[in-house]
Design a protein around this motif. Structure first.
Motif, PDB file in Angstrom:
ATOM      1  N   GLU A   1      -0.424  39.634 -12.466  1.00  0.00           N
ATOM      2  CA  GLU A   1      -1.850  39.897 -12.680  1.00  0.00           C
ATOM      3  C   GLU A   1      -2.556  38.606 -13.064  1.00  0.00           C
ATOM      4  O   GLU A   1      -1.912  37.636 -13.497  1.00  0.00           O
ATOM      5  CB  GLU A   1      -2.028  40.948 -13.772  1.00  0.00           C
ATOM      6  N   PRO A   2      -3.884  38.565 -12.935  1.00  0.00           N
ATOM      7  CA  PRO A   2      -4.621  37.347 -13.252  1.00  0.00           C
ATOM      8  C   PRO A   2      -4.360  36.819 -14.655  1.00  0.00           C
ATOM      9  O   PRO A   2      -4.350  35.612 -14.881  1.00  0.00           O
ATOM     10  CB  PRO A   2      -6.086  37.782 -13.092  1.00  0.00           C
ATOM     11  N   GLY A   3      -4.102  37.703 -15.605  1.00  0.00           N
ATOM     12  CA  GLY A   3      -3.938  37.252 -16.986  1.00  0.00           C
ATOM     13  C   GLY A   3      -2.501  37.055 -17.423  1.00  0.00           C
ATOM     14  O   GLY A   3      -2.252  36.626 -18.547  1.00  0.00           O
ATOM     15  N   ILE A   4      -1.529  37.398 -16.564  1.00  0.00           N
ATOM     16  CA  ILE A   4      -0.128  37.247 -16.950  1.00  0.00           C
ATOM     17  C   ILE A   4       0.664  36.615 -15.815  1.00  0.00           C
ATOM     18  O   ILE A   4       0.289  36.698 -14.662  1.00  0.00           O
ATOM     19  CB  ILE A   4       0.518  38.600 -17.330  1.00  0.00           C
ATOM     20  N   GLY A   5       1.755  36.004 -16.173  1.00  0.00           N
ATOM     21  CA  GLY A   5       2.652  35.451 -15.169  1.00  0.00           C
ATOM     22  C   GLY A   5       4.003  36.112 -15.292  1.00  0.00           C
ATOM     23  O   GLY A   5       4.236  37.198 -14.783  1.00  0.00           O
ATOM     24  N   SER A   6       4.901  35.484 -16.054  1.00  0.00           N
ATOM     25  CA  SER A   6       6.243  36.031 -16.229  1.00  0.00           C
ATOM     26  C   SER A   6       6.297  37.153 -17.264  1.00  0.00           C
ATOM     27  O   SER A   6       7.307  37.864 -17.349  1.00  0.00           O
ATOM     28  CB  SER A   6       7.203  34.902 -16.652  1.00  0.00           C
ATOM     29  N   ASP A   7       5.235  37.320 -18.038  1.00  0.00           N
ATOM     30  CA  ASP A   7       5.215  38.314 -19.115  1.00  0.00           C
ATOM     31  C   ASP A   7       4.805  39.680 -18.577  1.00  0.00           C
ATOM     32  O   ASP A   7       3.728  40.208 -18.875  1.00  0.00           O
ATOM     33  CB  ASP A   7       4.257  37.856 -20.215  1.00  0.00           C
ATOM     34  N   LEU A   8       5.685  40.289 -17.782  1.00  0.00           N
ATOM     35  CA  LEU A   8       5.340  41.533 -17.107  1.00  0.00           C
ATOM     36  C   LEU A   8       5.079  42.677 -18.064  1.00  0.00           C
ATOM     37  O   LEU A   8       4.300  43.590 -17.766  1.00  0.00           O
ATOM     38  CB  LEU A   8       6.465  41.925 -16.141  1.00  0.00           C
ATOM     39  N   ALA A   9       5.720  42.668 -19.213  1.00  0.00           N
ATOM     40  CA  ALA A   9       5.571  43.778 -20.146  1.00  0.00           C
ATOM     41  C   ALA A   9       4.128  43.937 -20.620  1.00  0.00           C
ATOM     42  O   ALA A   9       3.720  45.023 -21.050  1.00  0.00           O
ATOM     43  CB  ALA A   9       6.495  43.592 -21.342  1.00  0.00           C
TER      44      ALA A   9
END
Length: 398
Positions: A144-152
């Motif tokens: 998502e636009p606001g997250i990269g590897s931090d899927l949680a």
């Protein structure tokens, strides 16, 4: 001026590029030969056009399907060939060798297996035959636009409304977003779950779903023939029947396939590295400077020797891991090492090879320019190098 055909390798020692892969049989090599012939006819003459258009037409995937190259692992009752993972490795290698590897390989060997493993019989019967034929290619939507590897911590969410889910949110960096006939979308079905990863589910979304749309096509540094887009969900209504597996298990489903995904990425990066070095050796043997081939200069020889050594060591390591993966072994730590090291090696090699081309390496008519751009993302997608190092450190007890 040397023509771009100087990537010919008539005097290259091919022994350097022969890998001792005991897990591959004559059947694998027959598959490879057929695929090479197909790509030479259907892909190679069109790559420059697809790069300029920043899009590979759907017809190319349909032709791959017609020839039986897509999803070789799928069971025969769904139209597949029920072949082992070695065929997926061969598929990825040859697609990346010519420069169109991302979409067909990712869909066949990374995304479709989610459906094979966790889908119910109705879902498999509906979608798998079309994946084999090339009528449907797939895309996975996690980032998502606001997250990269931090899927949680994703924010795309859904609420239940009778027999439908109502999806809202945005996804970005979605490869194959224009061509895809089925999207595997990671969403929050329980935003209050603790830990947060237990609230993630995967819902399969078809492109004609009301409230779902592809946003703008993203401009990228490389891999131009692969379209990459944003996805927008605005009260998108998706049947509950399109839930993959169980609610709250999406994060674990995604993690389940990561060993295989990262093995494919590492192997693809290795193939790209082989092609870059092969073409560079051919170039330095033909390019003249100060009255002699630049391959005769000590600096050139040292650079080539170093890259050849790194490549050979990577080949040996990766081929051992591929054999172990085919035997069903859990080698997450070693795969993380391979994904980090080999993609980083390929990225460094792209700069070193381009430097040996000199000014011509900066010209678009030479393939090294495209390789230089394309390989840059490999240490990022499928888990960044930093994430790989975190996994390695954790698994060795740090």
């Amino acid at each position: 001026m040397l023509s771009k055909s100087t990537t010919s390798t008539k005097e290259v020692n091919y022994d350097l590029f022969k890998r001792n892969r005991s897990y591959l049989t004559d059947e694998h090599e027959m598959f490879r030969t057929s695929l090479q012939k197909f790509l030479e006819k259907e892909a190679v003459p069109n790559i420059e056009k697809w790069e300029e258009e920043k899009y590979t037409p759907r017809e190319f995937y349909e032709k791959l399907g017609e020839q039986g190259f897509l999803c070789p692992q799928i069971e025969t009752k769904y139209g597949g060939l029920e072949l082992d993972f070695g065929f997926n490795l061969v598929l990825a290698e040859e697609l990346f060798r010519v420069g169109v590897g991302t979409l067909a390989s990712t869909s066949s060997s990374i995304i479709v297996p989610y459906l094979e493993r966790f889908g119910n019989e109705e879902q498999k019967s509906k979608y798998l035959p079309k994946c084999v034929s090339g009528e449907i290619t797939t895309a996975v939507a996690m980032t998502e636009p606001g997250i990269g590897s931090d899927l949680a911590n994703m924010s795309t969410s859904t609420v239940r409304d009778g027999d439908h889910y109502i999806l809202n949110g945005e996804k970005t960096f979605i490869s194959n977003g224009i061509n895809a006939g089925l999207f595997f979308v990671a969403v929050k079905t329980d935003p209050k779950a603790i830990p947060a990863r237990k609230g993630i589910s995967i819902i399969m979304v078809e492109p004609n779903t009301a409230g779902f749309s592809c946003g703008k096509k993203l401009k990228k540094l490389g891999q131009h023939s692969t379209d990459t887009v944003e996805l927008v969900f605005d009260d998108a209504r998706v049947p509950v029947a399109n839930l993959l597996g169980e609610e709250g298990q999406g994060f674990y489903y995604l993690m389940d396939r990561l060993q295989q995904e990262r093995l494919l990425i590492a192997n693809s990066a290795l193939v790209v590295a082989e092609e870059m070095l092969k073409s560079t050796i051919g170039y330095v043997k033909e390019r003249q400077a100060f009255g002699r081939p630049i391959s005769s200069f000590q600096n050139t020889q040292f650079e080539i020797a170093e890259m050849a050594t790194e490549l050979t060591m990577a080949q040996t390591f990766l081929d051992d891991l591929a054999s172990k993966h085919l035997n069903g072994e859990n080698i997450v730590t070693q795969i993380s090492m391979a994904k980090w090291f080999i993609t980083d090696m390929a990225r460094r090699m792209s700069a070193r090879c381009l430097q040996l081309y000199g000014g011509y390496g900066f010209m678009e008519e030479y393939p090294i320019a495209r390789r230089y751009r394309d390989v840059a993302v490999m240490p990022i997608y499928g888990g960044t190098s930093e994430i790989m190092k975190n996994i390695i450190a954790k698994n060795i007890g740090l």
